[in-house]
Design an enzyme around this catalytic site. Structure first.
Site, mmCIF file in Angstrom:
data_model
loop_
_atom_site.group_PDB
_atom_site.id
_atom_site.type_symbol
_atom_site.label_atom_id
_atom_site.label_comp_id
_atom_site.label_asym_id
_atom_site.label_seq_id
_atom_site.Cartn_x
_atom_site.Cartn_y
_atom_site.Cartn_z
ATOM 1 N N SER A 19 35.323 32.362 40.851
ATOM 2 C CA SER A 19 35.725 33.366 39.872
ATOM 3 C C SER A 19 36.075 32.686 38.555
ATOM 4 C CB SER A 19 36.948 34.129 40.392
ATOM 5 O OG SER A 19 37.522 34.915 39.370
ATOM 6 N N TYR A 54 45.263 33.888 43.911
ATOM 7 C CA TYR A 54 43.794 33.951 43.810
ATOM 8 C C TYR A 54 43.292 32.896 42.831
ATOM 9 C CZ TYR A 54 39.126 35.964 43.211
ATOM 10 O OH TYR A 54 37.765 36.150 43.162
#
Length: 313
Positions: free
Chosen positions: A166, A222
């Protein structure tokens, strides 16, 4: 005649993972679509078959369960004898959206920046338990899956590992200079040190010292999990020079994980991982792809890249 290629895709029953499976199959790759839930996985394979892609098969996989990983590896070994492509797509987000409507109306994850962290407490919650699970899944479980398939990948003529990462995992988003320096110093970084950094983060996360010690304040676990995965990708590329190992940020894609927000479809998001999985033998390794473009790991260059990317240059 070109040798048949085989791929394993984790988290392949929906979203980007399903689209990766579909696009690989369209390119003549025989796909082993995996998911935790058997019925959903079988339904996904049926959907591919009904669209004319009958080469995909389902195999159950919970990447957090070592016995499940071992079962899949044994299946690939006995049924195929090698693996050409491993795409690590399965992941957790480590958070809870408390008000989905307000989250969507506010711009989804585009509003989730550290400068606004104090304004988001009624929209997003990041419990420690979910953060810990996020790191176990996105980093440790993905690492276990990769290591379990290395022997089978080494039997391929063109082995590829693609870690779906990501933009949140880029060091651009971190404020801890020691952490940044260590993860950028890939020549001296070790897996043991990545583990220590993760434990350092979790310790600070548990006692509320994220801001004090320079960690991300939003989507914290995350971001750390994907930064660790990016670093691990580079270590693996250096360690296994006969395997192309890369990480790919698919873009901000409309999926369940993004609560159906974002400018890109799953089909668009899958293009990057599929392209990297099908790189020629002289392709790059240990590289970060922003969708289908190679992006820099260094922070100042990445900031310029992101600016140019969103301005459409």
């Amino acid at each position: 005649m070109e040798e048949q290629r085989y791929a394993v895709v984790t988290g392949g029953n929906k979203g980007i993972g399903f689209e990766i499976c579909r696009q690989l199959a369209t390119n003549g790759v025989k796909v082993i679509l995996t998911s935790r839930n058997q019925s959903r996985g079988e339904e996904a394979v049926k959907k591919l078959s009904e669209s004319g892609l009958s080469d995909a098969v389902f195999h159950q996989l919970d990447i957090n369960d070592p016995s499940s990983i071992a079962c899949l590896a044994k299946f690939v070994q006995t049924q195929i004898g090698k693996l050409d492509i491993l795409i690590n797509n399965a992941a957790e987000d480590g958070l809870v959206i408390l008000d989905v409507k307000e989250f969507r109306d506010g711009g989804g994850f585009l509003q989730v920046v550290d400068e606004k962290a104090h304004l988001l407490s009624n929209i997003i919650e990041e419990p420690y338990e979910l953060g810990e699970k996020c790191l176990k899944t996105n980093y440790y479980a993905t690492k276990k899956v990769t290591e379990s398939f290395i022997p089978l990948l080494k039997l391929s003529k063109s082995p590829r590992v693609v870690n779906v990462t990501s933009g949140y995992g880029h060091l651009y988003w971190f404020h801890n200079e020691k952490f940044i320096e260590e993860l950028q110093d890939i020549d001296n970084l070790t897996e043991e040190r990545i583990d220590e950094i993760i434990q350092w983060f979790l310790s600070d996360f548990k006692v509320g010292k994220l801001k004090e010690n320079g960690w991300p304040l939003t989507v914290s676990a995350y971001k750390v999990s994907k930064a660790a995965l990016n670093a691990y990708t580079r270590l693996m590329a250096r360690k296994h020079q006969n395997i192309l190992v890369n990480c790919v940020h698919p873009g901000y894609v409309i999926t369940d994980m993004t609560y159906q927000t974002g400018p890109l479809t799953a089909e668009e998001g899958a293009k990057g991982p599929v392209m990297v999985a099908l790189l020629p033998d002289n392709g790059p390794s240990g590289v970060y792809f922003h969708q289908t473009k190679i992006a820099p790991f260094s922070i100042p260059e990445f900031a310029s890249f992101v600016k140019a990317f969103y301005e459409g240059k």
